[in-house]
Write a protein that holds these residues in place. Structure first.
Motif, PDB file in Angstrom:
ATOM      1  N   THR A  24      24.634  -7.159  81.054  1.00 34.03           N
ATOM      2  CA  THR A  24      25.368  -6.606  82.193  1.00 34.03           C
ATOM      3  C   THR A  24      26.867  -6.657  81.965  1.00 34.03           C
ATOM      4  N   ASP A  25      27.351  -7.679  81.272  1.00 37.65           N
ATOM      5  CA  ASP A  25      28.775  -7.786  80.976  1.00 37.65           C
ATOM      6  C   ASP A  25      29.194  -6.711  79.985  1.00 37.65           C
ATOM      7  N   ILE A  26      28.339  -6.435  79.005  1.00 36.64           N
ATOM      8  CA  ILE A  26      28.624  -5.371  78.040  1.00 36.64           C
ATOM      9  C   ILE A  26      28.756  -4.042  78.771  1.00 36.64           C
ATOM     10  N   GLU A  27      27.821  -3.746  79.649  1.00 36.57           N
ATOM     11  CA  GLU A  27      27.850  -2.487  80.386  1.00 36.57           C
ATOM     12  C   GLU A  27      29.103  -2.390  81.255  1.00 36.57           C
ATOM     13  N   ARG A  28      29.435  -3.488  81.916  1.00 37.57           N
ATOM     14  CA  ARG A  28      30.633  -3.491  82.772  1.00 37.57           C
ATOM     15  C   ARG A  28      31.890  -3.222  81.953  1.00 37.57           C
ATOM     16  N   ARG A  29      32.012  -3.860  80.799  1.00 33.74           N
ATOM     17  CA  ARG A  29      33.196  -3.677  79.960  1.00 33.74           C
ATOM     18  C   ARG A  29      33.301  -2.247  79.445  1.00 33.74           C
ATOM     19  N   VAL A  30      32.178  -1.684  79.035  1.00 32.80           N
ATOM     20  CA  VAL A  30      32.194  -0.319  78.500  1.00 32.80           C
ATOM     21  C   VAL A  30      32.523   0.684  79.607  1.00 32.80           C
ATOM     22  N   SER A  41      43.893   9.686  80.066  1.00 28.63           N
ATOM     23  CA  SER A  41      43.916  10.834  79.172  1.00 28.63           C
ATOM     24  C   SER A  41      44.615  12.028  79.813  1.00 28.63           C
ATOM     25  N   ALA A  42      45.398  12.737  79.003  1.00 33.12           N
ATOM     26  CA  ALA A  42      46.086  13.931  79.495  1.00 33.12           C
ATOM     27  C   ALA A  42      45.075  14.993  79.892  1.00 33.12           C
ATOM     28  N   ASN A  43      44.038  15.153  79.053  1.00 38.33           N
ATOM     29  CA  ASN A  43      42.934  16.055  79.370  1.00 38.33           C
ATOM     30  C   ASN A  43      41.745  15.194  79.770  1.00 38.33           C
ATOM     31  N   ALA A  44      41.397  15.222  81.037  1.00 42.47           N
ATOM     32  CA  ALA A  44      40.417  14.291  81.604  1.00 42.47           C
ATOM     33  C   ALA A  44      39.168  14.167  80.740  1.00 42.47           C
ATOM     34  N   GLY A  45      38.840  12.939  80.378  1.00 47.33           N
ATOM     35  CA  GLY A  45      37.610  12.667  79.665  1.00 47.33           C
ATOM     36  C   GLY A  45      37.671  12.854  78.170  1.00 47.33           C
ATOM     37  N   GLU A  46      38.798  13.306  77.641  1.00 46.52           N
ATOM     38  CA  GLU A  46      38.900  13.542  76.205  1.00 46.52           C
ATOM     39  C   GLU A  46      39.437  12.291  75.517  1.00 46.52           C
ATOM     40  N   TYR A  47      38.518  11.439  75.107  1.00 42.96           N
ATOM     41  CA  TYR A  47      38.853  10.261  74.327  1.00 42.96           C
ATOM     42  C   TYR A  47      37.790  10.095  73.258  1.00 42.96           C
ATOM     43  N   THR A  48      38.069   9.289  72.262  1.00 41.88           N
ATOM     44  CA  THR A  48      37.143   9.142  71.144  1.00 41.88           C
ATOM     45  C   THR A  48      36.311   7.874  71.285  1.00 41.88           C
ATOM     46  N   LEU A  49      35.214   7.844  70.540  1.00 39.03           N
ATOM     47  CA  LEU A  49      34.376   6.656  70.530  1.00 39.03           C
ATOM     48  C   LEU A  49      35.149   5.475  69.964  1.00 39.03           C
ATOM     49  N   ASN A  50      35.991   5.723  68.968  1.00 39.05           N
ATOM     50  CA  ASN A  50      36.800   4.639  68.403  1.00 39.05           C
ATOM     51  C   ASN A  50      37.718   4.031  69.462  1.00 39.05           C
ATOM     52  N   GLN A  51      38.304   4.866  70.304  1.00 37.48           N
ATOM     53  CA  GLN A  51      39.149   4.359  71.381  1.00 37.48           C
ATOM     54  C   GLN A  51      38.336   3.504  72.353  1.00 37.48           C
ATOM     55  N   LEU A  52      37.116   3.948  72.634  1.00 39.48           N
ATOM     56  CA  LEU A  52      36.261   3.214  73.561  1.00 39.48           C
ATOM     57  C   LEU A  52      35.878   1.854  72.974  1.00 39.48           C
ATOM     58  N   VAL A  53      35.545   1.839  71.688  1.00 41.45           N
ATOM     59  CA  VAL A  53      35.190   0.578  71.024  1.00 41.45           C
ATOM     60  C   VAL A  53      36.369  -0.385  71.056  1.00 41.45           C
ATOM     61  N   ARG A  55      38.973  -0.390  73.149  1.00 44.91           N
ATOM     62  CA  ARG A  55      39.337  -0.794  74.500  1.00 44.91           C
ATOM     63  C   ARG A  55      38.325  -1.784  75.086  1.00 44.91           C
ATOM     64  N   SER A  56      37.053  -1.552  74.828  1.00 44.28           N
ATOM     65  CA  SER A  56      36.008  -2.376  75.438  1.00 44.28           C
ATOM     66  C   SER A  56      35.668  -3.619  74.628  1.00 44.28           C
ATOM     67  N   GLY A  57      35.904  -3.567  73.310  1.00 40.89           N
ATOM     68  CA  GLY A  57      35.497  -4.671  72.453  1.00 40.89           C
ATOM     69  C   GLY A  57      34.003  -4.703  72.202  1.00 40.89           C
ATOM     70  N   VAL A  58      33.325  -3.585  72.453  1.00 44.92           N
ATOM     71  CA  VAL A  58      31.877  -3.481  72.274  1.00 44.92           C
ATOM     72  C   VAL A  58      31.594  -2.547  71.098  1.00 44.92           C
ATOM     73  N   SER A  59      30.617  -2.885  70.281  1.00 50.74           N
ATOM     74  CA  SER A  59      30.332  -2.109  69.074  1.00 50.74           C
ATOM     75  C   SER A  59      29.726  -0.747  69.401  1.00 50.74           C
ATOM     76  N   ARG A  60      29.828   0.167  68.428  1.00 47.82           N
ATOM     77  CA  ARG A  60      29.203   1.490  68.575  1.00 47.82           C
ATOM     78  C   ARG A  60      27.708   1.356  68.842  1.00 47.82           C
ATOM     79  N   ALA A  61      27.053   0.478  68.071  1.00 53.50           N
ATOM     80  CA  ALA A  61      25.599   0.330  68.203  1.00 53.50           C
ATOM     81  C   ALA A  61      25.227  -0.116  69.603  1.00 53.50           C
ATOM     82  N   ALA A  62      25.982  -1.066  70.161  1.00 53.48           N
ATOM     83  CA  ALA A  62      25.679  -1.560  71.509  1.00 53.48           C
ATOM     84  C   ALA A  62      25.898  -0.474  72.547  1.00 53.48           C
TER      85      ALA A  62
END
Length: 208
Positions: A24-30, A41-53, A55-62
């Protein structure tokens, strides 16, 4: 269902490994990281998976174990701070609609309006996201009012030939028009217009 396949709960007798975050903590952070990236984001929703990883500290696989795409994740993130619209304790159905919707438009502050704007942009740009947001969240939030109108129809308060989904579309549309078109969401004038519109809808659907 995407977004709900979190790990099973750990039995009370088991010990968690040191530093291992709960599902649940992983989901909350992501979700929070996605929400922040959408907002920034300047264009709403346009961010990369790398940015998400990052920012959240959660791996791609998770992340992909819980959401099958960034679109699915964005749909969930857009709704993390919203709850179903409660039914006010009013004496009549007409008063319930007025209190639930007309007064609700005054609760929209600048922060909420900014996220609504982002959500509208994302939905217009990606119809699949827009449809998913409707199915997963908007329909759920108005379910109580849908059932309320259906019961009123069965009880003879509302005409049998009325489609209650269309009636709710009209009522919800009153509120959106104030903010999206008039730019006055949250004002007393907007509240008054929504209330007047609800009176018109009620006059059309109620059994005389």
């Amino acid at each position: 269902m995407p977004g709900t396949d979190s790990a099973p709960p750990v039995p009370h007798t088991a010990k968690r490994g040191p530093g291992r975050p709960r599902a649940t903590d992983i989901e909350r952070r992501v979700l929070q990281a996605s929400r922040e990236l959408i907002s920034e984001s300047a264009n709403a929703g346009e961010y990369t998976l790398n940015q998400l990883v990052e920012r959240s500290g959660v791996s791609r696989a998770a992340i992909y174990r819980r959401w099958d795409s960034l679109r699915t994740l964005n749909v969930a993130a857009l709704d993390i701070d919203r709850v179903p619209l409660p039914q006010p304790a009013a004496d009549t159905l007409r008063e319930t609609l007025l209190q639930g919707y007309a007064q609700g438009v005054t609760a929209i502050d600048d922060s909420a309006m900014a996220m609504i704007t982002k959500r509208l942009i994302m939905g217009l740009r990606d119809p699949a996201l827009q449809r998913s947001y409707w199915e997963r969240h908007v329909r759920r939030r108005r379910q109580d009012f849908t059932e309320l109108l259906l019961r009123a129809q069965q009880d003879g308060q509302i005409r049998k030939d009325i489609d209650v989904e269309i009636a709710l579309d009209l009522i919800n549309g009153l509120g959106y028009y104030q903010g999206v078109v008039r730019g006055e969401w949250g004002t007393k004038a907007a509240q008054a217009r929504v209330a007047a519109g609800i009176e018109l809808v009620w006059d059309a659907i109620a059994v005389k």
